[in-house]
Structures are given as structure tokens and as C-alpha cells.
Design an enzyme around this catalytic site. Structure first.
Site, PDB file in Angstrom:
ATOM      1  N   GLU A  29      -6.933   2.905  -6.913  1.00 47.69           N
ATOM      2  CA  GLU A  29      -7.887   2.723  -5.819  1.00 47.69           C
ATOM      3  C   GLU A  29      -9.302   2.657  -6.387  1.00 47.69           C
ATOM      4  O   GLU A  29      -9.540   3.042  -7.548  1.00 47.69           O
ATOM      5  CB  GLU A  29      -7.754   3.888  -4.826  1.00 47.69           C
ATOM      6  CG  GLU A  29      -8.671   3.818  -3.607  1.00 47.69           C
ATOM      7  CD  GLU A  29      -8.459   2.558  -2.762  1.00 47.69           C
ATOM      8  OE1 GLU A  29      -8.777   1.459  -3.266  1.00 47.69           O
ATOM      9  OE2 GLU A  29      -8.028   2.675  -1.609  1.00 47.69           O
ATOM     10  N   ARG A  77       0.862  -1.183   0.000  1.00 47.87           N
ATOM     11  CA  ARG A  77       0.000   0.000   0.000  1.00 47.87           C
ATOM     12  C   ARG A  77       0.902   1.238   0.000  1.00 47.87           C
ATOM     13  O   ARG A  77       1.972   1.244   0.615  1.00 47.87           O
ATOM     14  CB  ARG A  77      -0.899   0.038   1.242  1.00 47.87           C
ATOM     15  CG  ARG A  77      -1.907   1.193   1.164  1.00 47.87           C
ATOM     16  CD  ARG A  77      -2.761   1.311   2.400  1.00 47.87           C
ATOM     17  NE  ARG A  77      -3.698   2.430   2.253  1.00 47.87           N
ATOM     18  CZ  ARG A  77      -4.518   2.868   3.196  1.00 47.87           C
ATOM     19  NH1 ARG A  77      -4.504   2.267   4.380  1.00 47.87           N
ATOM     20  NH2 ARG A  77      -5.321   3.873   2.978  1.00 47.87           N
ATOM     21  N   HIS A  78       0.462   2.269  -0.696  1.00 41.79           N
ATOM     22  CA  HIS A  78       1.209   3.530  -0.722  1.00 41.79           C
ATOM     23  C   HIS A  78       1.388   4.085   0.691  1.00 41.79           C
ATOM     24  O   HIS A  78       0.648   3.730   1.620  1.00 41.79           O
ATOM     25  CB  HIS A  78       0.485   4.560  -1.604  1.00 41.79           C
ATOM     26  CG  HIS A  78      -0.864   4.943  -1.078  1.00 41.79           C
ATOM     27  ND1 HIS A  78      -1.043   5.850  -0.051  1.00 41.79           N
ATOM     28  CD2 HIS A  78      -2.104   4.524  -1.431  1.00 41.79           C
ATOM     29  CE1 HIS A  78      -2.329   5.981   0.207  1.00 41.79           C
ATOM     30  NE2 HIS A  78      -3.002   5.186  -0.609  1.00 41.79           N
TER      31      HIS A  78
END
Length: 197
Positions: free
Chosen positions: A81, A14-15
Site C-alpha cells: 500500500e 484487494r485484501h
């Protein structure tokens, strides 16, 4: 004589934390910069991939650039997303009375997309991307994506019903799950980890 079976290892990050994550604002396909915490989250990993793929949204691409300096980052919109439509840019606290948003959070199987993507649409594009990797020559692959998108993919690979989508929660910034493709199927190797742990 035995043939050596090559397995692919795919580590999905995940970022890092963003300004809007910290402020409780929904991003979807909108963007905000990484916070200082998010920058540090991106810098603590130690995975050495053969190739790096990222969502084309800025927060993921910047995380990929910080995680893997010197690598070419291959951006792909399939790794984005979930599109949150009218909710994008709104504070989560302001959606407390929105029944559809409450379904999204508490009963994902009952969620009806109005201006948003469905969970199924997100799952399909994430699975499509992952399946395409099977035919790539690289065996150690890094992907930088987003919380809900990764949850949809993880749930699908674990063959869980949509009602259980949130059972494990979302990865925190910089956390990852690792899958291995071997003997014609995907196997979970580790989940909810920072790469140096």
C-alpha cells in the site's frame, strides 16, 4: 498458417477487510488482522491462477493464503500500500482539519508528500512489477494488493490524470480488477468484481 498469440490474464485483488479498515484507521505500511468479513471475502473467489503474488504486508499475504490454499505465495514489497507516514495508525476522523490530508482525498494532483510516499512513487513501483510479469512464463496470474496501490495502477493503465485518481473509488475487500496483456498492450477486462460474480 497462423501463430497462436498467448495473452496473459492478471487478476488483481484487494485484501480482505481488516480491523483498522472497519475502525476507520489508516494503515499504510502498518497492519491489522482481517475481520471475519475479510476472511469470508477472501474465500469467495474462484479464479484458478498459474501463480500467486502478494504484497508482503500481513493483511494481503493472509488474504492470498486464504484465497489460494495450496499455492506458494510470492511476496513482493512493490505491491505494498502507499506509505502514509505520519498518518499511519491515525483515525481518519482526526485528520479532518489536516489540509494536506484533505488534498490527498479531494485533489490528489495537489497533494504534497511530507512523510508519505507520493502517488507517482506508488504508481511507478506497481507498473514496474506488472511490466516484469510480461516476461514470466505463466499466463494466469493472481495479485493481492491494496486499495490505493491498485487505484494508482488502474489509473495509470487507463492513462488518466492524477486529478481523476479517485473517480471510481477504491475496491472493496476481496474485489478485483482484471487486465489482459495481449498484442503488446494492457486491456481492461473487468473491474470492481468479486470473482464468483
Amino acid at each position: 498458417m497462423f501463430l497462436k498469440v498467448m495473452c496473459k490474464v492478471v487478476k488483481i485483488f484487494r485484501h480482505g477487510e481488516t480491523v483498522w479498515n472497519k475502525a476507520g484507521i489508516l494503515q499504510g505500511w502498518l497492519d491489522s488482522p482481517l475481520t471475519e468479513t475479510g476472511i469470508q471475502q477472501a474465500k469467495i473467489q474462484s479464479f484458478i491462477p498459474d501463480v500467486v503474488y502478494s504484497s508482503d504486508l500481513g493483511r494481503a499475504y493472509e488474504t492470498a493464503r486464504l484465497m489460494f490454499p495450496g499455492y506458494k505465495i510470492h511476496a513482493d514489497s512493490n505491491l505494498r500500500e502507499i506509505h502514509l507516514g505520519d498518518w499511519q495508525g491515525k483515525k481518519i476522523v482526526d485528520l479532518g482539519l489536516d489540509r494536506n490530508y484533505q488534498s490527498y482525498l479531494r485533489h490528489p494532483e495537489r497533494f504534497t508528500a511530507t512523510s508519505q510516499e507520493t502517488f507517482q512513487q506508488v504508481t511507478e513501483r506497481m507498473l514496474c512489477f506488472l511490466q516484469a510479469l510480461i516476461h514470466r512464463p505463466e499466463n494466469n496470474i493472481a495479485i493481492i494488493s491494496h486499495g490505493v496501490a491498485i487505484a494508482c495502477l488502474h489509473s495509470a493503465l487507463r492513462h488518466r490524470p492524477l486529478s481523476n485518481l479517485w473517480d471510481e473509488g477504491l475496491l472493496a475487500g476481496g474485489q478485483s480488477i482484471t487486465y489482459r496483456f495481449c498484442e503488446n498492450h494492457w486491456q481492461l477486462v473487468s473491474s470492481r468484481t468479486y470473482s464468483k460474480n
